[in-house]
Design an enzyme around this catalytic site. Structure first.
Site, PDB file in Angstrom:
ATOM      1  N   GLY A 196      -2.405  -3.105  -7.105  1.00  0.00           N
ATOM      2  CA  GLY A 196      -1.137  -3.188  -6.386  1.00  0.00           C
ATOM      3  C   GLY A 196      -0.540  -4.584  -6.466  1.00  0.00           C
ATOM      4  N   ARG A 243      -3.274 -10.128  -8.684  1.00  0.00           N
ATOM      5  CA  ARG A 243      -4.557  -9.542  -9.098  1.00  0.00           C
ATOM      6  C   ARG A 243      -4.510  -9.167 -10.581  1.00  0.00           C
ATOM      7  NH1 ARG A 243      -8.241  -7.956  -4.894  1.00  0.00           N
ATOM      8  NH2 ARG A 243      -8.853 -10.069  -4.361  1.00  0.00           N
ATOM      9  N   ARG A 266      -6.030   3.252 -11.049  1.00  0.00           N
ATOM     10  CA  ARG A 266      -5.659   2.366  -9.938  1.00  0.00           C
ATOM     11  C   ARG A 266      -6.918   1.651  -9.474  1.00  0.00           C
ATOM     12  NH1 ARG A 266      -4.153   0.494  -5.207  1.00  0.00           N
ATOM     13  NH2 ARG A 266      -4.993   1.353  -3.281  1.00  0.00           N
ATOM     14  N   GLU A 311      -5.631   4.826   1.791  1.00  0.00           N
ATOM     15  CA  GLU A 311      -4.911   3.853   0.965  1.00  0.00           C
ATOM     16  C   GLU A 311      -3.487   4.382   0.816  1.00  0.00           C
ATOM     17  OE1 GLU A 311      -4.546   4.608  -3.070  1.00  0.00           O
ATOM     18  OE2 GLU A 311      -4.185   6.336  -1.770  1.00  0.00           O
ATOM     19  N   GLU A 336      -1.536   4.947  -2.507  1.00  0.00           N
ATOM     20  CA  GLU A 336      -0.973   5.184  -3.850  1.00  0.00           C
ATOM     21  C   GLU A 336      -1.564   6.329  -4.667  1.00  0.00           C
ATOM     22  OE1 GLU A 336      -2.129   2.085  -2.955  1.00  0.00           O
ATOM     23  OE2 GLU A 336      -0.255   1.024  -2.613  1.00  0.00           O
ATOM     24  N   ASP A 377     -11.664  -2.598   4.827  1.00  0.00           N
ATOM     25  CA  ASP A 377     -11.672  -2.562   6.298  1.00  0.00           C
ATOM     26  C   ASP A 377     -12.206  -1.230   6.807  1.00  0.00           C
ATOM     27  OD1 ASP A 377      -8.840  -2.162   5.104  1.00  0.00           O
ATOM     28  OD2 ASP A 377      -8.719  -1.067   6.989  1.00  0.00           O
TER      29      ASP A 377
END
Ligand code: HPA
Length: 235
Positions: free
Chosen positions: A20, A24, A87, A182, A184, A207
């Site tokens: 995303g 990164r 992803r 998440e 996406e 988390d």
């Protein structure tokens, strides 16, 4: 060149990793790929192509949430011929057996996304976004070869990060095997099916949703490296 990606024809590989965060994407290109070329900086949503063990791979930032990701994935597939897309990102876990730093390989995505509501829900349909079986198998095999534990599971691709509706949805979904959240995978899998290309999600837990625990920056970095190795071996 497409509307949101400034690459020339042939500059993007058929194998694409999709973080995303565009920084990164830069980090992956600089640390895991050789012969790297940046093919797009439009909106600072960086894209790079390089080689991993001689295999040509691209890494494209997508932004957060299905509407942003959908723009990049549509253009990668329809304008640049992407065929295998993974992803690589983070998720929140609702499952006591899926802890911070654990890796999840996503086989399917439940969603409340307005995108699939508009495609299917308005027709009274519920569509099941699923990962490509062969790409999923390649990722499971790669994780096993590398000796990294990874849980194959289903995620909830949520439209809202800041959701005022409480945690009832997550608790209900967990009863049906949906163990992480998440934003996406549902759209990536749906587009994969629509255009007949292979898609998958590989996520690390950043988390714990109910416990409100968060990974430290150091923990995120450490586990991120393992996830990237699995994704690069599998793609
Ligand atoms: N919710 C949605 N997306 C996420 C989360 C989360 O808790 N953690 C990482 N991506």
């Amino acid at each position: 060149m497409s509307t949101h990606i400034a690459a020339k024809e042939g500059e993007i590989a058929s194998r694409v990793l999709l973080p995303g965060d565009p920084l990164r994407a830069k980090f992956i290109a600089e640390n895991f790929l050789e012969n790297v070329k940046c093919y797009s900086t439009v909106r600072n949503m960086f894209g790079f192509t390089g080689t991993y063990k001689g295999k040509e791979v691209s890494v494209q930032g997508t932004g957060m949430g299905t509407p942003s990701q959908s723009i990049y994935v549509n253009e990668l597939i329809q304008f640049y011929g992407a065929k295998r897309l993974i992803r690589t990102g983070t998720c929140g876990s609702t499952d006591p057996n899926l802890r911070i730093k654990d890796m999840a390989i996503i086989q399917a995505a439940a969603t409340d996304s307005g995108m699939n509501h508009n495609r299917f829900g308005v027709h009274g349909l519920i569509y099941p976004p699923v990962a490509d079986f062969n790409l999923l198998r390649d990722a499971v095999d790669a994780a096993a070869r590398l000796g990294y534990p990874a849980k194959v599971t289903t995620c909830y691709s949520a439209d809202q990060f800041y959701d005022e509706r409480g945690e009832e949805k997550e608790k209900l979904l967990l009863k049906y095997g949906v163990s992480c959240v998440e934003m996406e995978c549902s759209e990536l899998f749906t587009l994969g099916a629509r255009f007949g290309v292979q898609t998958l999600g590989i996520l690390t837990v950043s988390d714990m949703i109910f416990e409100k625990e968060y990974a430290s920056a150091f923990e995120r970095e450490q586990t991120f490296t393992k996830m990237m190795e699995v994704a690069l071996e599998a793609i």
